[in-house]
Design a protein around this motif. Structure first.
Motif, PDB file in Angstrom:
ATOM      1  N   ALA A 181       0.798  -1.241   0.142  1.00  0.00           N
ATOM      2  CA  ALA A 181       0.105   0.066   0.040  1.00  0.00           C
ATOM      3  C   ALA A 181       0.723   1.382  -0.062  1.00  0.00           C
ATOM      4  O   ALA A 181       0.292   2.323  -0.457  1.00  0.00           O
ATOM      5  N   SER A 235      -0.943   4.017  -5.173  1.00  0.00           N
ATOM      6  CA  SER A 235      -2.500   4.647  -4.878  1.00  0.00           C
ATOM      7  C   SER A 235      -3.380   3.946  -4.715  1.00  0.00           C
ATOM      8  O   SER A 235      -4.334   4.162  -4.004  1.00  0.00           O
ATOM      9  N   GLY A 236      -3.275   2.793  -4.939  1.00  0.00           N
ATOM     10  CA  GLY A 236      -4.499   1.960  -5.005  1.00  0.00           C
ATOM     11  C   GLY A 236      -5.509   2.244  -5.889  1.00  0.00           C
ATOM     12  O   GLY A 236      -6.729   1.675  -5.802  1.00  0.00           O
ATOM     13  N   ASP A 266      -9.640   1.142  -5.248  1.00  0.00           N
ATOM     14  CA  ASP A 266     -10.059   1.034  -3.701  1.00  0.00           C
ATOM     15  C   ASP A 266     -10.625   2.281  -3.256  1.00  0.00           C
ATOM     16  O   ASP A 266     -10.163   3.254  -2.939  1.00  0.00           O
ATOM     17  N   ARG A 297      -8.837   4.065  -0.082  1.00  0.00           N
ATOM     18  CA  ARG A 297      -7.690   4.622  -0.333  1.00  0.00           C
ATOM     19  C   ARG A 297      -8.065   6.110  -0.677  1.00  0.00           C
ATOM     20  O   ARG A 297      -9.153   6.632  -1.128  1.00  0.00           O
ATOM     21  N   GLU A 298      -6.993   7.159  -0.740  1.00  0.00           N
ATOM     22  CA  GLU A 298      -7.164   8.553  -0.870  1.00  0.00           C
ATOM     23  C   GLU A 298      -7.428   8.798  -2.318  1.00  0.00           C
ATOM     24  O   GLU A 298      -6.905   7.976  -3.058  1.00  0.00           O
TER      25      GLU A 298
END
Length: 252
Positions: free
Chosen positions: A125, A129-130, A163, A166-167
């Motif tokens: 992670a 960035s996901g 995701d 995620r941000e």
């Protein structure tokens, strides 16, 4: 491993191979209509927010022209180490692709623009960035004279999937570059990448000056360089305060 490029650069700097002025000038052209493979490294011994932390990223880049479209794929392998917390993470980062259409393709000026995307291929992670991201890239390269070339690369991307935990991603990167040929394939260079995280408000603006050498081995033009870079403006944690940018770029 981090000193690999220094050793190789020192060795080949004393070698003499025949190459044309055009090959020397085009060796640093990101829009050159030539198949290329690059092995690049960014090594930083100190990061903002934690002077003990270090980072190292190797980039594998492959570029291939198809007509007036130049494709470039990149895959990073990164290591982040924080002695204070005892955390050390290594692995693949996010796969990167852009395809630029050569709107201008002249001996003295190349301009390209096109889409830019990335895929969440990071193995940890902290290394990606996901998110799937998409945006645009623009590149310009001007050969102002046989001795001096300059230009810039700009990439903007935002997340389009991935995701949800995620941000969000909204990033802008700009890389101005300049090269001064001093003879025998040796040149001075400056090509720092300015990174802006528009979502979080963090940024890093380094400046640097380095030394490169272009040689020709059989039909392959090899470009070795080392460029120390210092951050003159930065905001946020884990921004490189000093980094060594080095590479072996090959054009076939």
């Amino acid at each position: 491993m981090k000193n690999l490029f220094i050793i190789v650069f020192t060795f080949v700097s004393f070698s003499v191979f025949s190459q044309t002025d055009e090959e020397k000038a085009q060796a640093n052209n990101p829009l050159a209509q030539i198949t290329a493979f690059n092995l690049q490294q960014y090594y930083s011994p100190n990061l903002s927010g934690n002077s003990e932390a270090t980072s190292s990223t190797y980039w594998l880049r492959f570029a291939k022209p198809t007509g007036r479209v130049l494709w470039r794929v990149s895959l990073p392998f990164s290591t982040y180490s924080n002695p204070e917390t005892g955390v050390s993470t290594s692995g693949l980062g996010d796969f990167d692709l852009f395809a630029v259409y050569l709107a201008v393709s002249k001996p003295t000026l190349s301009v390209g623009i096109g889409p830019s995307v990335s895929a969440p291929t990071a193995t940890h992670a902290t290394l990606g960035s996901g998110k799937w991201t998409a945006g645009a890239a623009a590149v310009a390269f001007a050969s102002l004279s046989p001795q001096f070339q300059a230009g810039g690369l700009a990439i903007w991307r935002t997340d389009v999937g991935g995701d949800d935990l995620r941000e969000d991603v909204n990033i802008l990167a700009f890389q101005p570059f300049a090269f001064w040929q001093v003879g025998s394939g040796v040149y001075f260079r400056s090509a720092p990448t300015w990174n802006f995280n528009l979502e979080k408000g963090t940024y890093n603006v380094p400046l640097g000056i380095g030394l490169g050498k272009v040689i020709k081995i059989n039909k392959t033009v090899c470009n070795f360089f080392i460029e120390p870079q210092y951050s003159v403006l930065h905001h946020g944690d884990n921004q490189p305060l000093f980094q060594l940018y080095s590479a072996l770029n090959m054009q076939f």
